[in-house]
Design an enzyme around this catalytic site. Sequence first.
Site, PDB file in Angstrom:
ATOM      1  N   HIS A  15       0.587  -1.319  -0.025  1.00 59.28           N
ATOM      2  CA  HIS A  15      -0.147   0.039   0.091  1.00 59.28           C
ATOM      3  C   HIS A  15       0.853   1.191   0.054  1.00 59.28           C
ATOM      4  O   HIS A  15       1.956   1.303   0.620  1.00 59.28           O
ATOM      5  CB  HIS A  15      -0.789  -0.036   1.368  1.00 59.28           C
ATOM      6  CG  HIS A  15      -1.981   1.124   1.206  1.00 59.28           C
ATOM      7  ND1 HIS A  15      -3.042   1.163   0.372  1.00 59.28           N
ATOM      8  CD2 HIS A  15      -1.725   2.394   1.857  1.00 59.28           C
ATOM      9  CE1 HIS A  15      -3.506   2.329   0.763  1.00 59.28           C
ATOM     10  NE2 HIS A  15      -2.700   3.130   1.630  1.00 59.28           N
ATOM     11  N   GLU A  75     -10.415  -6.841   6.681  1.00 58.04           N
ATOM     12  CA  GLU A  75     -10.511  -5.465   7.073  1.00 58.04           C
ATOM     13  C   GLU A  75      -9.650  -4.735   5.824  1.00 58.04           C
ATOM     14  O   GLU A  75      -8.393  -4.840   5.894  1.00 58.04           O
ATOM     15  CB  GLU A  75     -10.165  -5.219   8.247  1.00 58.04           C
ATOM     16  CG  GLU A  75     -10.539  -3.789   9.101  1.00 58.04           C
ATOM     17  CD  GLU A  75      -9.723  -3.448  10.312  1.00 58.04           C
ATOM     18  OE1 GLU A  75      -9.503  -2.316  10.412  1.00 58.04           O
ATOM     19  OE2 GLU A  75      -9.338  -4.384  10.843  1.00 58.04           O
ATOM     20  N   GLU A 104      11.518   4.281  -3.768  1.00 64.74           N
ATOM     21  CA  GLU A 104      12.633   4.509  -2.613  1.00 64.74           C
ATOM     22  C   GLU A 104      11.936   3.398  -1.561  1.00 64.74           C
ATOM     23  O   GLU A 104      12.590   3.005  -0.595  1.00 64.74           O
ATOM     24  CB  GLU A 104      12.461   5.832  -1.920  1.00 64.74           C
ATOM     25  CG  GLU A 104      13.241   6.560  -2.706  1.00 64.74           C
ATOM     26  CD  GLU A 104      13.336   8.192  -2.084  1.00 64.74           C
ATOM     27  OE1 GLU A 104      13.000   8.307  -1.019  1.00 64.74           O
ATOM     28  OE2 GLU A 104      14.055   9.083  -2.741  1.00 64.74           O
ATOM     29  N   ALA A 105      10.377   2.898  -1.653  1.00 63.92           N
ATOM     30  CA  ALA A 105      10.051   2.180  -0.585  1.00 63.92           C
ATOM     31  C   ALA A 105       9.442   0.795  -1.331  1.00 63.92           C
ATOM     32  O   ALA A 105       9.794  -0.077  -1.025  1.00 63.92           O
ATOM     33  CB  ALA A 105       8.977   3.010   0.019  1.00 63.92           C
TER      34      ALA A 105
END
Length: 190
Positions: A104, A143, A173-174
Site C-alpha cells: 500500500h 478488513e 524508494e519504498a
Amino acid sequence: MKKIAVLVSGGGTNLQALIDYKLTSGEIALVVSSKEGAYALTRAEKAGIKTVTLPRKGFIGNYSEKLAQILSENNIDVVVLAGFMTVLDDSFCKAYKGRIVNVHPSLIPSFCGVGYYGLRVHEEALKRGVKITGATVHIVTSECDGGPILAQKAVEVKAGDTPETLQRRVMEEAEWVILPEAVEKLCEDL
Ligand code: GAR
C-alpha cells in the site's frame, strides 16, 4: 520453493520489482490480472510467467470464489497483491489466511482503507500537507488495509511534488524495496 501468484490490475512495476529481485524461497508461478491488456501482463509474459486475465468489469458471480479456484488449480501457496484494485471477500481471506500480502502506498494507518488506492493516496497526502509518507507491506485480512504490518519505509515529501512525482518516489524508494524483501521473508517463514 513456495508457489506465488501475483495479482495485478495495472502497470505492474511492483511485479517487475519481484521478478528482478530473483526470490530464492519462492517462485512466481502465476500472474492474474483483473484488467484486460494491463501492462503487467506483458511484463509477466516477457519473464516467461504464466498469465490469466480475470476481468473484474462486468464479472457475473462471485469474483473471489473464481479467483480462489484458479489459484487452487495452480497449487498456489502465497498470494501477492501488487496494485490489485479489487477487494477480496472474507472466505478468500480465510482460505489464504496469513499467506496474502499487499503493498500500500502510504504509512498505514494514514491514507488507507476503502477508497484509498493508487494516485488518490498521494493526492490526499499532499492535500493534508504531510512531510513524510511511505509504503507499507501487510498481511491481508477481510478488513481493508487492516491486517498485520510486515514492513514499512518512510519517504520524504518534497516541495513542488505532484501526486505523480510523489507516487514515483514512493515506488522507487519504498515499494520496490520492501515488497520483494517481505515476500522473500514470508516464503521462508511459512
Ligand atoms: C502501487 O503504488 C501500489 O502500492 C498501489 O497501486 C500501485 C500499483 O502500481 N496499490 C494500492 O493503492 C492498493 N491499495 P504497479 O501496478 O506499477 O505495481
